[in-house]
Write an enzyme that holds these catalytic residues in place. Structure first.
Site, PDB file in Angstrom:
ATOM      1  N   SER A   1       0.842  -1.192   0.000  1.00 55.46           N
ATOM      2  CA  SER A   1       0.000   0.000   0.000  1.00 55.46           C
ATOM      3  C   SER A   1       0.885   1.253   0.000  1.00 55.46           C
ATOM      4  O   SER A   1       1.729   1.400  -0.890  1.00 55.46           O
ATOM      5  CB  SER A   1      -0.970  -0.047   1.183  1.00 55.46           C
ATOM      6  OG  SER A   1      -2.046   0.844   1.003  1.00 55.46           O
TER       7      SER A   1
ATOM      8  N   GLU B   1      -9.038  -5.352  -4.634  1.00 55.44           N
ATOM      9  CA  GLU B   1      -8.346  -4.343  -3.845  1.00 55.44           C
ATOM     10  C   GLU B   1      -9.292  -3.427  -3.063  1.00 55.44           C
ATOM     11  O   GLU B   1      -9.005  -3.043  -1.938  1.00 55.44           O
ATOM     12  CB  GLU B   1      -7.458  -3.476  -4.752  1.00 55.44           C
ATOM     13  CG  GLU B   1      -6.183  -4.149  -5.231  1.00 55.44           C
ATOM     14  CD  GLU B   1      -5.072  -4.140  -4.187  1.00 55.44           C
ATOM     15  OE1 GLU B   1      -5.314  -3.699  -3.054  1.00 55.44           O
ATOM     16  OE2 GLU B   1      -3.958  -4.575  -4.513  1.00 55.44           O
TER      17      GLU B   1
ATOM     18  N   HIS C   1      -7.634  -5.819  -0.332  1.00 55.90           N
ATOM     19  CA  HIS C   1      -6.458  -5.044   0.038  1.00 55.90           C
ATOM     20  C   HIS C   1      -5.996  -5.434   1.439  1.00 55.90           C
ATOM     21  O   HIS C   1      -6.797  -5.529   2.369  1.00 55.90           O
ATOM     22  CB  HIS C   1      -6.797  -3.554   0.007  1.00 55.90           C
ATOM     23  CG  HIS C   1      -5.631  -2.639   0.196  1.00 55.90           C
ATOM     24  ND1 HIS C   1      -4.665  -2.471  -0.770  1.00 55.90           N
ATOM     25  CD2 HIS C   1      -5.260  -1.845   1.239  1.00 55.90           C
ATOM     26  CE1 HIS C   1      -3.764  -1.601  -0.334  1.00 55.90           C
ATOM     27  NE2 HIS C   1      -4.099  -1.216   0.887  1.00 55.90           N
TER      28      HIS C   1
END
Length: 509
Positions: free
Chosen positions: A191, A319, A415
């Site tokens: 990230s 995601e 994610h």
């Protein structure tokens, strides 16, 4: 700085001599572990908003058994604020053997958190499993939010990135004494940590500090100086000060995150000025300032900036689903929300129409998830691989497609799912809730496979599948079973193939 040695070193209290002084750590599961090691002076007082400065030396053996204090950070996700000290710039080291002759590969982890939160002390980042395979693992803290990334008058840009460079310089100068090979350093992150890795690949100051890089779920958000300065001015206005070093230095570090959070909460009111980042509120990101960061990573890599660095890059399939859960829209996305997302994020003037035509069977929620995921993480990650090979380098591509059973299986391959799998911490830390309780044997097997790929890449540059190229576009899909196949998000790739991920501009003054 004087540190009193409590006793002579022992097998249970290993000692290592660094450039600044002796450290005394501990033993855990057969590993020597050293926590809370300062790599720079605390960035407070006269050093506030400055580039990181070398840490002062100490006498005696300094205890290195507890994590350093967390950097001041956002509270939007309910993170507890640790104010027990200002020595935020620290690293932690796990090593199988602190022997200068060991020459083990080194992996340096950069935590994520939207450039606004993140802390290497989180249980999901415990590196015992990774280091247990014969790798020295380093995790680090860096300045966040206004302290680390706001564009402030009189301060260098990208102070958080400069902190990361200082940590890598510490690794270069000291890691051999922990058993690591300074010539085999791999930087990895997820990230905002993955975006930091992308930035480091593009930064002249970071050149030569690492040999390989793993970028997990790279965000495509990099700011122009004008946009970053406008956001900084809004943050400073929340505090009633000017967006300068002198203005913000009058505010205690612990108070700054609340100002960033206040701007985060009402970013939609700046939509005409700040554009796309107000849709998925993102007030902080690296700034393409022309000094610390000369160009967006995709442009820099395509020009060959990292052709000598091996790159492993990829993303998860779903995601954005975690963010839909956090936002309270999972399972209830409206047509209007989908239209807004498509018109704001899809590339090109007719991007919304092209998305609907490219995915004719997709309902609104699927389109909403797709365009958000593509804009923020999936396509930036793919384009980083494309840029690397265009610049003459080598890249390996992956996608995590395993639908995790945690939380009823509602989040799929979302994610952050890669974090517990990479570190092997399947039952500790918040991301472990994605895995399920107790961890399923299939998750343990997949985690072992991913850890093996990451550590093999760090050791010799080959994660176990063919390199990516523009002809075959092969990718490793991590699933049950895993397989190597052509990159599966071909429809999205074609929609985004002409997009360049430039520095995001200030739309109006």
């Amino acid at each position: 700085m004087a540190v009193t040695a409590s006793s002579r070193p022992s097998e249970s209290e290993p000692e290592v001599r660094t450039a600044a002084g002796v450290l005394r750590g501990g033993r855990e599961a057969g590993l020597a572990v050293f926590r809370g090691i300062p790599f720079a002076e605390p960035p407070v007082g006269a050093l506030r908003f400055a580039a990181p400065q070398p840490v002062r030396s100490w006498d005696g053996a300094r205890p290195a058994v507890a994590y350093g204090p967390s950097p001041p950070q956002s509270g939007v996700l309910g993170v507890s604020q640790d104010t027990a000290g200002d020595d935020w710039l620290t690293v932690n080291v796990w090593t199988p053997e602190p022997d200068p002759a060991a020459g083990l590969p080194v992996m340096v982890w950069i935590p994520g958190g939207g450039y606004a939160l993140g802390d290497s002390s989180l249980p999901e980042y415990d590196a015992g499993h990774l280091a247990g395979s014969g790798t020295v693992v380093v995790t680090l803290n860096y300045r966040l939010g206004i302290e680390g990334f706001a564009q402030i008058g009189g301060a260098p840009a990208n102070r958080g990135l400069l902190d990361q460079v200082a940590a890598l310089q510490w690794v270069r100068d000291n890691i051999r004494m922990f058993g690591g090979d300074p010539g085999r350093v791999t930087v990895f992150g997820q990230s905002a940590g993955g975006g930091s890795v992308a930035a480091l690949l593009a930064m002249p100051r970071a050149a030569g500090l690492f040999r390989r890089a793993v970028a997990q779920s790279v965000p495509g958000t990099f700011f122009s100086p004008e946009l970053a300065a406008d956001i900084a001015a809004a943050c400073a206005a929340e505090l009633g000060v000017r967006p300068t070093v002198s203005g913000l230095s009058a505010v205690a570090p612990a108070r700054l995150p609340a100002a960033g959070d206040a701007v985060f909460a009402k970013m939609v009111q700046w939509r005409e000025r700040w554009g796309q980042i107000t849709h998925r509120p993102i007030p902080f990101a690296p700034v393409v300032d022309g000094d610390v960061l000369l160009a967006p990573p995709w442009q820099a890599l395509a020009a060959g900036a990292a052709r000598d660095v091996g790159l492993l890059v990829g993303h998860t399939r779903d995601e954005h689903r975690l963010f839909s859960l956090i936002d309270g829209v999972l399972g209830q996305v409206t047509h209007e929300q989908t239209e807004t997302a498509l018109h704001m994020l899809a590339p090109g003037p007719d991007g919304a129409r092209r998305y609907r035509e490219a995915f004719p069977a997709a309902a609104d929620e699927e389109l909403y998830e797709l365009v958000n995921a593509d804009w923020l993480f999936r396509m930036p990650s793919l384009h980083l691989a494309d840029a690397q090979i265009a610049g003459g380098g080598q890249a390996h591509l992956y996608e995590l497609t395993w639908s995790a059973p945690g939380l009823g299986g509602a989040l799929g391959a979302c994610h952050g799912l890669d974090v517990p799998l990479v570190f092997g911490n399947l039952s500790s830390g918040q991301p472990a809730m994605l895995i399920g309780d107790p961890p399923f044997p299939v998750a343990e097997g997949l985690s072992a496979q991913i850890r093996g790929a990451w550590t093999a890449f760090a050791a010799h540059g080959d994660p176990g599948w063919p390199a990516y190229d523009a002809g075959h576009r092969l990718a490793q899909l991590f699933d049950t079973p895993s397989m190597v196949t052509a990159y599966p998000e071909e429809t999205s790739r074609l929609l985004w193939q002409d997009h360049t991920f430039p520095a995001l501009p200030l739309l109006a003054r």
